[in-house]
Design a protein around this motif. Structure first.
Motif, PDB file in Angstrom:
ATOM      1  N   THR A  39      40.124 -19.015  43.654  1.00  0.00           N
ATOM      2  CA  THR A  39      40.979 -18.194  44.511  1.00  0.00           C
ATOM      3  C   THR A  39      41.719 -18.978  45.581  1.00  0.00           C
ATOM      4  N   GLN A  70      47.199 -20.443  43.997  1.00  0.00           N
ATOM      5  CA  GLN A  70      47.908 -19.521  43.124  1.00  0.00           C
ATOM      6  C   GLN A  70      47.560 -18.096  43.506  1.00  0.00           C
ATOM      7  N   ASP A  71      48.423 -17.168  43.092  1.00  0.00           N
ATOM      8  CA  ASP A  71      48.179 -15.760  43.360  1.00  0.00           C
ATOM      9  C   ASP A  71      46.991 -15.265  42.544  1.00  0.00           C
ATOM     10  N   TYR A  72      46.288 -14.294  43.071  1.00  0.00           N
ATOM     11  CA  TYR A  72      45.190 -13.686  42.333  1.00  0.00           C
ATOM     12  C   TYR A  72      45.140 -12.206  42.670  1.00  0.00           C
ATOM     13  N   GLU A  73      44.516 -11.425  41.804  1.00  0.00           N
ATOM     14  CA  GLU A  73      44.401  -9.984  42.008  1.00  0.00           C
ATOM     15  C   GLU A  73      43.018  -9.638  42.536  1.00  0.00           C
ATOM     16  N   GLU A  74      42.986  -8.654  43.415  1.00  0.00           N
ATOM     17  CA  GLU A  74      41.709  -8.181  43.943  1.00  0.00           C
ATOM     18  C   GLU A  74      41.748  -6.671  44.001  1.00  0.00           C
ATOM     19  N   LYS A  75      40.716  -6.026  43.476  1.00  0.00           N
ATOM     20  CA  LYS A  75      40.641  -4.577  43.483  1.00  0.00           C
ATOM     21  C   LYS A  75      39.771  -4.113  44.633  1.00  0.00           C
TER      22      LYS A  75
END
Length: 561
Positions: free
Chosen positions: A423, A543-548
């Motif tokens: 991340t 880098q971009d990352y997704e988080e819910k």
């Protein structure tokens, strides 16, 4: 014939003792604060009034920087402070550099409200013959004489010429700051001609740590030996108590944490003896605060609640600061609030530099520990800014080299340890209030380096090539609060660099900057960060990352939308 004992008794009977209580650099610290050792103006007023009631010869004076600082001073641009000084019974005040912060019109208003003499012999409204036509600001006197128990005390005031570069340009526009020593010699001659028994200079110069063109020691050395009995100083926020060239120089520190007790004794032959004692909070423990001053302070603080709720503008995004769990983002990563503050510093520094006709790259730094609370999306009030920046700091400007800037940023990033590989999130457990939010340049840190150097590169805005970390000749104008710029937070490299100037009060400059950025009343330029502070680990590419994120009500039920 008299015995020796009789002669001594006779001299004592002919002597006149006068006590002068003095303050300097109060900066709005007029409300008593036992936790932080702030004496408060109500106890000081009671001390003077008690002395007067007991038939003692007592005076009270201030050596400048009384009307700017905490909200009780700045929200009414010094007017409330002048009212409180009147109630406390001040007799004399010298103009400090921060008395000019608001504007000349405000300064003249404050002077007109004072029931005491406001002194500054070297500040003129135009170029002329200072001897025959001083052309001082309206209401300002070069000197005054106060007669106490038959003794003529002559006071004259001097303001550092550095004021021209250490306050709001609007406050000094068109003014001429005469050489301090030249003005002093003229005032000494005038007071001598008026047969003053004691001559006291009330100055705002500071000791050698102030970096002024003429500090208090230089001032004393340049005057005729012994012609000035006492120099009551301000500006450097230090404690002074020494004799230089026959003059006793005294200063109390700052923020009403101590009060000077100057005892002046004039014997029957006209000889003057002066002694200084510093009184701290404990010395006032048995003094009951003056009821009138206490009520006035309480009233002002209550009235200011409405002023603190005044809306400056709106923000459509939260300005991040404060603590989120056990992490304060401004102490670990770039934040939008940090960017805004540092940008405000650059704007202020640029304006001051242009006034002086210089041309340097300008950068801004703000320690993360100095950005205390967030402002959530919605209204921005004056109280929000004061809560976020509560220390009543002043913006200092210093010329630094790339080598010095690298050292500054090494200290800023000293707590950085590593990143999560997937991340890019920092994994450090310790954070530092000395982590700097920045403007005008980009810094890249190596999070994998446990050695001496964590800074990979520093690049000024508009340039493609990083600065040479060994460059000791290129000059860059750095703007930051007085805490950082004076070496606080272990920024030792900055401590010994001479001040280029001052750019005004921290909160005031940030408010001015926000107002300049509003479009239709809304701050829209700080929705996110800009990559000013970057981190690189071994082979790590951010880098971009997704988080819910799951949002539930307190009972565990998910919201419908």
């Amino acid at each position: 014939a008299f015995s020796q004992e009789t002669l001594v008794a006779e001299v004592v009977e002919e002597s006149t003792k006068i006590t002068i209580y003095h303050t300097n650099d109060v900066h709005g610290y007029v409300t008593e604060d036992s936790e932080n050792g702030v004496i408060g103006l109500a106890r000081l007023a009671a001390l003077k009034k008690t002395g007067e009631a007991n038939g003692e010869n007592v005076l009270l004076l201030d050596a400048g920087d009384a009307t700017q600082g905490l909200p009780i001073a700045s929200l009414t641009q010094g007017e409330d402070i002048i009212e409180l000084m009147n109630l406390a019974g001040y007799d004399v005040m010298a103009l400090g550099n921060h008395e000019f912060d608001y504007s000349q019109e405000v300064l003249k208003r404050n002077i007109s409200l004072a029931d005491f003499s406001v002194l500054s012999a070297n500040v003129h409204t135009g170029i002329g013959d200072y001897i025959t036509d001083p052309m001082l600001l309206d209401g300002v006197e070069g000197h005054t004489i106060i007669e106490v128990d038959g003794v003529k005390l002559g006071f004259f005031g001097i303001t550092t010429v550095d004021t021209a570069t250490s306050t709001n340009p609007e406050g000094t526009a068109g003014l001429v700051f005469e050489n301090e020593v030249d003005a002093a010699k003229r005032e000494i001659a005038a007071l001598t001609a008026k047969e003053a028994d004691v001559i006291i200079a009330v100055v705002h110069l500071g000791d050698s740590s102030a970096g002024t063109v003429c500090n208090s020691e230089m001032f004393a050395e340049a005057l005729p030996e012994g012609q000035v009995d006492v120099i009551i100083d301000g500006h450097s926020h230090t404690m002074e108590n020494e004799v230089v060239n026959g003059s006793l120089i005294v200063q109390t520190g700052s923020y009403l944490g101590t009060v000077g007790e100057l005892t002046v004794t004039v014997d029957g032959a006209g000889d003057v003896r002066a002694e200084e004692t510093l009184l701290d909070y404990a010395d006032f423990a048995d003094i009951t605060p003056d009821a009138i001053v206490t009520q006035a302070i309480d009233t002002i603080n209550a009235e200011q609640t409405e002023i603190l709720n005044e809306v400056i503008g709106e923000t459509n995004t939260t300005l991040w600061a404060g603590w989120l769990g056990n992490v304060a983002p401004t102490r670990a990563v770039e934040t939008n609030y940090g960017n805004l503050a540092a940008d405000a510093f650059v704007a202020s520094g640029t304006a001051m530099m242009e006034k002086l006709g210089d041309s340097y790259p300008v950068i801004g730094v703000e320690n993360g520990g100095g950005i205390r609370t967030a402002v959530y999306n919605g209204s921005i009030t004056r109280g929000d800014l004061i809560n976020t920046f509560p220390f009543a700091n002043t913006l200092y400007m210093k010329l630094v080299t790339p080598q010095q800037l690298y050292a500054v940023m090494e200290n800023s990033g000293s707590m950085i340890v590593s990143q999560e590989p997937e991340t890019g999130m920092l994994t450090q457990q310790q954070i530092s209030g000395s982590f700097l939010q920045i403007s005008g340049f980009t810094v890249v840190y190596n999070t994998a380096n446990d050695g001496e150097s964590k800074v990979i590169s520093i690049t000024l805005d508009g340039q493609d090539t990083p600065l040479d970390r060994n460059d000791t000749s290129t000059q860059i104008l750095m703007v930051g609060n007085n805490y950082v710029m004076s070496g606080g937070g272990e920024f030792d490299v900055l401590a010994d660099i001479e001040k280029y100037g001052e750019a005004g009060g921290e909160v005031e400059k940030i408010q001015n900057y926000i107002e300049s950025c509003l479009g239709d009343g809304v701050l829209t330029n700080y929705a996110g960060t800009e990559g000013r502070i970057q981190f690189r680990g071994a082979g790590l590419i951010p880098q971009d990352y997704e988080e819910k994120i799951l949002i539930t009500q307190e009972d565990g039920i998910k919201p419908a939308a």
